[in-house]
Scaffold this active site. Structure first.
Site, PDB file in Angstrom:
ATOM      1  N   ASN A   1       0.850  -1.190   0.000  1.00 15.94           N
ATOM      2  CA  ASN A   1       0.000   0.000   0.000  1.00 15.94           C
ATOM      3  C   ASN A   1       0.885   1.239   0.000  1.00 15.94           C
ATOM      4  O   ASN A   1       1.996   1.208   0.539  1.00 15.94           O
ATOM      5  CB  ASN A   1      -0.879   0.028   1.255  1.00 15.94           C
ATOM      6  CG  ASN A   1      -1.811   1.233   1.283  1.00 15.94           C
ATOM      7  OD1 ASN A   1      -2.418   1.592   0.260  1.00 15.94           O
ATOM      8  ND2 ASN A   1      -1.944   1.873   2.431  1.00 15.94           N
TER       9      ASN A   1
ATOM     10  N   HIS B   1       0.742   5.202   1.301  1.00 17.36           N
ATOM     11  CA  HIS B   1      -0.038   6.082   2.176  1.00 17.36           C
ATOM     12  C   HIS B   1       0.633   7.453   2.197  1.00 17.36           C
ATOM     13  O   HIS B   1       1.858   7.544   2.354  1.00 17.36           O
ATOM     14  CB  HIS B   1      -0.108   5.483   3.586  1.00 17.36           C
ATOM     15  CG  HIS B   1      -0.974   6.291   4.494  1.00 17.36           C
ATOM     16  ND1 HIS B   1      -2.351   6.282   4.406  1.00 17.36           N
ATOM     17  CD2 HIS B   1      -0.667   7.169   5.480  1.00 17.36           C
ATOM     18  CE1 HIS B   1      -2.844   7.121   5.300  1.00 17.36           C
ATOM     19  NE2 HIS B   1      -1.842   7.668   5.975  1.00 17.36           N
TER      20      HIS B   1
HETATM   21  C1  GAR Z   1      -2.786   8.862  -3.042  1.00 13.75           C
HETATM   22  O1  GAR Z   1      -2.371  10.075  -2.441  1.00 13.75           O
HETATM   23  C2  GAR Z   1      -2.604   7.716  -2.066  1.00 13.75           C
HETATM   24  O2  GAR Z   1      -1.457   7.824  -1.273  1.00 13.75           O
HETATM   25  C3  GAR Z   1      -3.855   7.850  -1.239  1.00 13.75           C
HETATM   26  O3  GAR Z   1      -4.856   8.131  -2.165  1.00 13.75           O
HETATM   27  C4  GAR Z   1      -4.295   8.859  -3.248  1.00 13.75           C
HETATM   28  C5  GAR Z   1      -4.684   8.150  -4.525  1.00 13.75           C
HETATM   29  O4  GAR Z   1      -4.273   8.903  -5.640  1.00 13.75           O
HETATM   30  N1  GAR Z   1      -4.115   6.641  -0.508  1.00 13.75           N
HETATM   31  C6  GAR Z   1      -4.556   6.644   0.738  1.00 13.75           C
HETATM   32  O5  GAR Z   1      -4.828   7.648   1.363  1.00 13.75           O
HETATM   33  C7  GAR Z   1      -4.721   5.254   1.335  1.00 13.75           C
HETATM   34  N2  GAR Z   1      -4.861   5.332   2.759  1.00 13.75           N
HETATM   35  P1  GAR Z   1      -4.191   8.253  -7.069  1.00 13.75           P
HETATM   36  O6  GAR Z   1      -5.557   7.601  -7.329  1.00 13.75           O
HETATM   37  O7  GAR Z   1      -3.947   9.389  -7.988  1.00 13.75           O
HETATM   38  O8  GAR Z   1      -3.089   7.232  -7.057  1.00 13.75           O
END
Ligand code: GAR
Length: 217
Positions: free
Chosen positions: A118, A120
């Site tokens: 994952n 984060h």
């Molecule tokens: C990213 O910032 C990722 O780190 C976060 O969602 C976003 C997805 O962006 N994930 C979380 O917060 C998980 N806990 P993306 O769809 O452009 O990759």
């Protein structure tokens, strides 16, 4: 690190990407595979649990196998079982959560031992959960960043593979901070996947370290 995915015998590790949104981390991974930054891996399937996501559209445009498995209104174990079946049908051996915004069941975690990653957008263990960048900004931290980690049964808790840190600027707001963290995320995820599939690292206690650094022969 028993059960984890490595590029054994020259066969590429088959990645299963799970996402819920725009998919920029997925696209960064796809780009790194295309350009050879990640070696020994290929994307076997992209699954979105939300309809009409940018990530799913991009997978379609890239001609990658993809599936829409909507989670809304479904019980977690039932939806996760459907995802496990889809991932297994595509012979996935490393699952990469790329903005997948739903908790996974213990059954899902058990189905891919040490083989779920994952990303984060905070320096864990600070600011787990939703809106990590806004949490960090509101707290007033001076250094922020992102973490790539193995997934276990607890939220944003598994063994850390790598982290990238950036300073919080006087001129930042929560949005500009999130944008600058995202730039780091795109680098960090590819680097972390490369390390995991290389087979050169192992998990010791809670540390992800090079195998036998002191071994001599
Ligand atoms: C990213 O910032 C990722 O780190 C976060 O969602 C976003 C997805 O962006 N994930 C979380 O917060 C998980 N806990 P993306 O769809 O452009 O990759």
């Amino acid at each position: 690190m028993s059960g984890s995915a490595v590029a054994a015998g020259g066969a590429p590790v088959r990645l299963g990407i799970l996402l819920s949104g725009r998919g920029s981390n997925f696209l960064a991974i796809a780009h790194s595979i295309r350009t050879g930054r990640i070696k020994g891996a290929q994307i076997a399937v992209v699954i979105s649990n939300v309809a009409e996501t940018g990530g799913l559209k991009a997978a379609q445009e890239l001609g990658l196998p993809h599936a829409l498995l909507i989670s809304r209104g479904r019980k977690r174990p039932e939806h996760d079982a459907e995802m496990i079946a889809c991932l297994q049908a595509h012979q996935v051996n490393l699952v990469c959560l790329a903005g997948y915004m739903r908790l996974l069941s213990p059954e899902f975690v058990a189905a891919f031992p040490n083989s779920i990653l994952n990303i984060h957008p905070s320096l864990l263990p600070a600011f787990p959960g939703l809106d990590a960048q806004a949490q960090a900004f509101a707290y007033g931290v001076k250094v922020a960043g992102c973490t790539v980690h193995f997934v276990d049964e607890h939220l944003d808790h598994g063994v850390i593979i790598l982290q990238r840190a950036i300073p919080v600027l006087e001129t930042d707001d929560a949005h500009s901070l999130a944008d600058r963290i995202l730039v780091e995320e795109h680098q960090a995820y590819s680097e972390a996947i490369g390390k995991v599939v290389s087979g050169e690292y192992e998990i010791r206690e809670r540390r992800f370290v090079k195998c036998n650094p002191l071994a001599t022969d």
